[in-house]
Every structure is written in C-alpha cells, then in structure tokens.
Design an enzyme around this catalytic site. Structure first.
Site, mmCIF file in Angstrom:
data_model
loop_
_atom_site.group_PDB
_atom_site.id
_atom_site.type_symbol
_atom_site.label_atom_id
_atom_site.label_comp_id
_atom_site.label_asym_id
_atom_site.label_seq_id
_atom_site.Cartn_x
_atom_site.Cartn_y
_atom_site.Cartn_z
ATOM 1 N N ASN A 1 -21.639 -4.839 -9.227
ATOM 2 C CA ASN A 1 -20.203 -4.596 -9.363
ATOM 3 C C ASN A 1 -19.467 -5.719 -8.640
ATOM 4 O OD1 ASN A 1 -17.542 -3.754 -9.122
ATOM 5 N ND2 ASN A 1 -18.045 -1.676 -8.490
ATOM 6 N N ARG B 1 -20.872 -3.848 -13.997
ATOM 7 C CA ARG B 1 -19.451 -3.644 -14.204
ATOM 8 C C ARG B 1 -18.903 -4.899 -14.873
ATOM 9 N NH1 ARG B 1 -14.774 -4.892 -9.911
ATOM 10 N NH2 ARG B 1 -12.990 -4.016 -11.007
ATOM 11 N N HIS C 1 -9.812 -1.005 -13.525
ATOM 12 C CA HIS C 1 -10.389 -0.098 -12.521
ATOM 13 C C HIS C 1 -10.833 1.222 -13.159
ATOM 14 C CE1 HIS C 1 -7.933 -2.505 -9.432
ATOM 15 N NE2 HIS C 1 -9.207 -2.828 -9.276
ATOM 16 N N LEU D 1 -6.613 1.240 -4.176
ATOM 17 C CA LEU D 1 -6.012 0.180 -3.367
ATOM 18 C C LEU D 1 -7.102 -0.624 -2.675
ATOM 19 C CD1 LEU D 1 -3.172 2.287 -1.680
ATOM 20 C CD2 LEU D 1 -3.123 1.085 -3.879
ATOM 21 N N ASN E 1 -8.563 -5.174 -2.519
ATOM 22 C CA ASN E 1 -8.200 -6.556 -2.808
ATOM 23 C C ASN E 1 -7.658 -6.676 -4.232
ATOM 24 O OD1 ASN E 1 -8.191 -9.361 -1.809
ATOM 25 N ND2 ASN E 1 -9.597 -9.704 -3.512
ATOM 26 N N ARG F 1 -3.338 -11.821 -6.000
ATOM 27 C CA ARG F 1 -2.673 -11.744 -7.301
ATOM 28 C C ARG F 1 -1.263 -11.206 -7.140
ATOM 29 N NH1 ARG F 1 -7.149 -8.334 -10.265
ATOM 30 N NH2 ARG F 1 -8.123 -8.338 -8.199
ATOM 31 N N GLU G 1 -9.035 4.073 1.156
ATOM 32 C CA GLU G 1 -9.982 4.936 1.866
ATOM 33 C C GLU G 1 -9.959 4.705 3.374
ATOM 34 O OE1 GLU G 1 -13.796 4.177 0.073
ATOM 35 O OE2 GLU G 1 -12.955 4.417 -1.949
ATOM 36 N N ASN G 2 -9.585 3.498 3.806
ATOM 37 C CA ASN G 2 -9.786 3.134 5.208
ATOM 38 C C ASN G 2 -8.522 2.894 6.020
ATOM 39 O OD1 ASN G 2 -12.790 2.966 5.230
ATOM 40 N ND2 ASN G 2 -12.413 1.388 3.677
ATOM 41 N N GLU H 1 -18.114 3.606 -8.051
ATOM 42 C CA GLU H 1 -18.325 3.007 -9.365
ATOM 43 C C GLU H 1 -19.805 2.829 -9.652
ATOM 44 O OE1 GLU H 1 -14.373 0.162 -9.571
ATOM 45 O OE2 GLU H 1 -15.902 -0.227 -8.054
#
Length: 398
Positions: A8, A96, A184, A212, A214, A244, A334-335, A382
């Site tokens: 991935n 992926r 995604h 959310l 990079n 981006r 998540e973090n 994923e």
C-alpha cells in the site's frame, strides 16, 4: 499454507502486510504489519513492523536520503520479510492502486494489458500511481508464481449520484472519463464494513468519514455507500494535504500558465509537491513536525487544514441531508487529538459535542453521551481489505 503480501504505497509511505490465508474460506490472518514512512522527503526514513501479538519486530531509522524512493523501500521490506519468514509460500500479492479510471470497479488480476492501461492514469495521480505500479512490477519480478491483484481506491465511489460525479463542463469530457472519481476508497470500505459489523445502527445512517493523513479526504456515506467525496478527477481536490493544494480555483492554473509562463510540468510540481501543509508552513508536510514547531506559519497551516475540514464537513452533511456519525481515521485522524478537537470545536449547531477526556485518551467513542452526532476514532485497515481481495482471487483461480 498459502500466504499473501499486501503493498500500500502512499505519497511518502509504504505500508505492508504479511497474511496467512488458511483454507481460503475464512478471514486472512495478519502475521506481520509494517510501515516505511518519510520516503523521499529529505528526512530520516523510518521502517517499523510488528507481529500479530504486537511484538516489535523491526524499528529502524535510516540516514537522510537513504530511502529516496518507493523502490528502495520495497527492497528493504522484502529483505526483512525473507529474514522473518524464510519458509513462507507466497501465493498472492495484493496491491493498492489509487486510480482505476472508468474501467476498473472491482479487484483485478494484474496482466501486462491491465498494467499498460493503469499506466495511462499516472497523470491523474502522479504521487501514487507510478509508485503503485512500480511496486507491482517489482513484485511480479520477485514473485513470478504468485497471483497479483490490484485493488482500486476509486472503486468504492463508482456509484455516486450523477450530480456528485460530474463537472459543469461540456458533456464530451464526461464521456471521455473526466469525472469525479473520489479516492481513499479502500479506507472508506474498511470503515463501512467495520460499522456494519460493530454498529449496524450507525452504518445504516448518515456517516461522514474524515481520512486525514499526508493524503486527506472526506466521504459521505448513506447506508454504508459513498454518495459524495471531497476528492474529484485527481487526488488534488478537496482538503489541503501534506504537499498537495486541495481545492483550488481553476483560474489560478490559467494565471500560472498565462502570466507566469509556467509549463504544465512545473505547475504539476507546485500543486502536488510544493503546496498543502508544506507550502503554507514553509517547513514540513508532516503534521507532527508542525504541531511541535509552534511557529506562526506552522499554526496558520494547521488552521487552514482544520478550516477546510470543517467547511467540507458542512458541505457533506448538506449532501446527506444531515449527519448521525463522524469517523476520524488516517494517520492524523487517528493520532492527533489536537486536530480532532479543533475540527469539532463549536460544532454544536450540527449536533456534535466532543468529550475532551475521551478524545485525549484516544478512545473509540470521543463524543459525549448527550451528543446527537456520534464521533468515533476507528483505525483504518486498508491491508485487510487488500488481503481479502487477494484471498478471493486465489480461491477463484483454484
């Protein structure tokens, strides 16, 4: 026992998984999960891996520029896996692939014609598609007897209503494949399937998922199906990301072309590699670095990131006709308790009430008991979605 490897590739990362497939009927069993991060960023790349029991198997940093690209990262991964599992029988490799274009809406066996067709979509996802396909080519060479399966980030969004699938330009472009694909999708598929299993009453409602990291996007789900996404024709639209730009007035592109005399390649480089958090902060594309920096440009970059999330949240809620659940996932989602708090701050008007303590502790449910909108943190996976597709393809081949 057959095994599967999942690959991935993100814009600056490579996640990998090693799975046992058993009798090809049950759930693939994760044995090793790992990540190579900060690839090609001029920073110290980091590779880490854990076993199924959470035991750390690898945690190593490399010198600056020692992992300059995804090909080098994959070579590190393969060396590590061969050392850990020298007797493994690798029967399938799942990849992926970010962009399936108008052609691919299901997991697909990789063949030379399929690879050639997918290469035509590289201009639509230049930070990912070349790395995805490079990894696939390397895996085809390293594991010639294994089934190679591509899983597409765009597939989950293929059933959008037409108004969420098109642009207001001449219809001939839509017929040529210029449409809103969304991305995604593997992450959103996992979140949808997890809600269906663990909270079917939430799965059946109106859910917004904020992936959310990079790379960042948001998706509106009605009954577990994608009906709108912040990303569009390419992986540039919507939220600002690590490097981006996110949403951008097309007039800016005309200005760059006509007033600045920039070439298309130069513009591509600006939009994909010099913008987003990196461009706004002038420091880094990594949220952890920005949160620790404390400089005014870093704070402004974070503020803009949060503003666009909140704006997209309102827009997707309108597309759904309301919202019953908000899910945070991805590396930042998540973090970063700080980002989650800033996103939810003052959102009582939409029915969201954050529990500060739960949020700081990173609990699964971070809304208060009285919040009309349930707010969740669900680590995305994923890799298991890809492993399931590899298992199914292998079973079908048998």
């Amino acid at each position: 026992m057959p095994h599967a490897l999942t690959l991935n590739a993100g814009s600056s990362s490579l996640k990998f998984g090693f799975f046992e497939l058993g009798d090809l009927q049950g759930e693939p069993q994760s044995r090793i999960l790992g990540l190579v991060e900060r690839i090609g960023q001029g920073e110290r790349a980091h590779i880490k891996a854990k076993g199924a029991d959470g035991q750390v198997l690898l945690d190593q940093e490399y010198g600056r520029n020692h992992v300059p690209d995804h090909g080098t990262a994959l070579a590190r991964v393969v060396d590590f896996l061969r050392e850990q599992r020298p007797d493994a029988r690798l029967a399938a490799v799942g990849h992926r692939v970010v962009h399936g274009g108008p052609d691919y809406a299901e997991p697909t066996r990789l063949t030379p014609p399929v690879m050639d067709r997918l290469a035509q979509f590289e201009p639509l996802a230049p930070l990912h598609q070349p790395h995805n396909l490079s990894g696939a080519r390397a895996a085809l060479e390293l594991f010639p007897d294994a089934i190679q399966v591509a899983c597409f980030d765009t597939a989950f969004h293929r059933h959008h209503p037409w108004v969420n699938d098109t642009f207001a330009i001449p219809r001939k472009f839509y017929d040529q494949g210029v449409r809103r694909y969304g991305f995604h999708g593997l992450s959103y598929q996992y979140i949808s399937e997890t809600l269906e299993k663990t909270a079917p009453h939430l799965h059946s409602g109106r859910t917004i998922v904020a992936h959310l990291g990079n790379g960042a996007s948001m998706c509106a789900l009605m009954g577990g199906r994608s009906v709108a996404s912040s990303m569009g024709f390419s992986a540039l639209d919507g939220l600002p990301m690590g490097s981006r730009c996110g949403q951008l007035d097309p007039g800016v592109l005309l200005y760059m072309l006509m007033n600045e005399g920039m070439t298309p390649k130069e513009i591509e480089d600006v939009l994909y590699r010099q913008s987003g958090l990196l461009g706004l902060s002038g420091l880094s594309n990594d949220m952890r670095t920005l949160e620790a920096a404390g400089t005014e440009p870093a704070r402004e970059a974070i503020d803009y990131f949060v503003f666009r999330i909140r704006r997209e949240l309102g827009a997707l809620a309108a597309a759904l006709g309301g919202i019953s659940t908000l899910v945070f996932c991805g590396g930042i989602g998540e973090n970063s308790a700080h980002i989650r708090e800033k996103v939810c701050e003052g959102m009582g008007w939409i029915g969201m009430e954050l529990d500060t303590g739960r949020n700081l502790r990173g609990e699964r449910i971070i809304s208060t008991d009285l919040s009309r909108v349930r707010i969740l943190v669900i680590p995305t996976n994923e890799e298991i979605v890809i492993a399931r597709a590899a298992r199914d393809s292998l079973a079908g081949a048998g």
